[in-house]
Design an enzyme around this catalytic site. Sequence first.
Site, PDB file in Angstrom:
ATOM      1  N   TYR A 114      -7.792   1.704  -6.920  1.00 42.76           N
ATOM      2  CA  TYR A 114      -7.909   0.317  -7.319  1.00 42.76           C
ATOM      3  C   TYR A 114      -9.102   0.187  -8.258  1.00 42.76           C
ATOM      4  CZ  TYR A 114      -4.894  -0.876  -3.305  1.00 42.76           C
ATOM      5  OH  TYR A 114      -3.856  -0.981  -2.413  1.00 42.76           O
ATOM      6  N   ASP A 151       4.337  -3.862   4.439  1.00 41.08           N
ATOM      7  CA  ASP A 151       2.880  -3.789   4.330  1.00 41.08           C
ATOM      8  C   ASP A 151       2.201  -4.811   5.230  1.00 41.08           C
ATOM      9  OD1 ASP A 151       2.994  -1.802   2.315  1.00 41.08           O
ATOM     10  OD2 ASP A 151       3.278  -3.336   0.778  1.00 41.08           O
ATOM     11  N   ASP A 183       8.177  -7.174  -2.064  1.00 39.69           N
ATOM     12  CA  ASP A 183       7.146  -6.381  -1.398  1.00 39.69           C
ATOM     13  C   ASP A 183       6.393  -7.285  -0.426  1.00 39.69           C
ATOM     14  OD1 ASP A 183       5.324  -4.473  -0.699  1.00 39.69           O
ATOM     15  OD2 ASP A 183       4.349  -4.329  -2.660  1.00 39.69           O
TER      16      ASP A 183
END
Length: 273
Positions: A114, A151, A183
């Site tokens: 990231y 997730d 997602d």
Amino acid sequence: RSAMAFLVLTCSAAIGMARPAAMRTSAFRAVAVRMGLPVSKAEGELGTEAFKVSFADGGAPKSPWHDVPLMAGPGLYNMVTEIPKYTTAKMEVDTKAPHNPIVQDEKKGKLRYYHGCIFWNYGCLPQTWEDPNVKGNADVGGAFGDNDPIDVVEVGSTRLAMGSITPVKALGVLSMIDDGELDWKVIAIAASDPMAAELNDVADLEAKMPGVVSGIREWFRWYKTPDDKPLNGFGHGERCLGAKDAAHVIDETHGFYKALLAGSTDKGKLWIP
């Protein structure tokens, strides 16, 4: 405990604050043994392609995706932590490798990071799957699943160890649309967190920890833009759905997972025991 308080911290300062929690790996391992769950073990050097976190039970290799139960008790789910908060390495359960170790994602032959640290613990729920063959409804623009376990963004105060298995309470869920794929992001809190008893739904989270939901939404909206990628979008009018909807989404993806194991849907390159 607003999200803005987290966002003003630099990664280095935040890591310094969290360092004692990072040393609790052995404690997480002991808990896993007591609960009869697979135990994680890191191999290789972090930041190299050789690094991985594998799982075993009594010496037999196990999968964090297939061999950890979804439920951790009434109203609780097992979360497998892939990315501890205040870190930048993009780690994930490798759904295509035997026994599904946690590895660092790669893109164009380079390990992924990231561009700024993530401010919450991040992981997935075992025995769930976002089926890429199933088209979502109009609320998510007809997007198909992203072919991964669902997730989880865990908002508690403890920095969870990579590879730890933690009972969590689902508070809500965001329907993120990433590169045209659905997602889901379940927002949860560790059952052991001091705030857990006060939080039962996204409305409680907004009231007791204002700014956390919007912080999560904006972090995931923007995190790919330094790589010249477009902003991620969200279905359901960008609303964070509540605990009841989160439970429904988790149950639905668990159903997709069971169909995958039963062979009634195409597994593609996924590793199935």
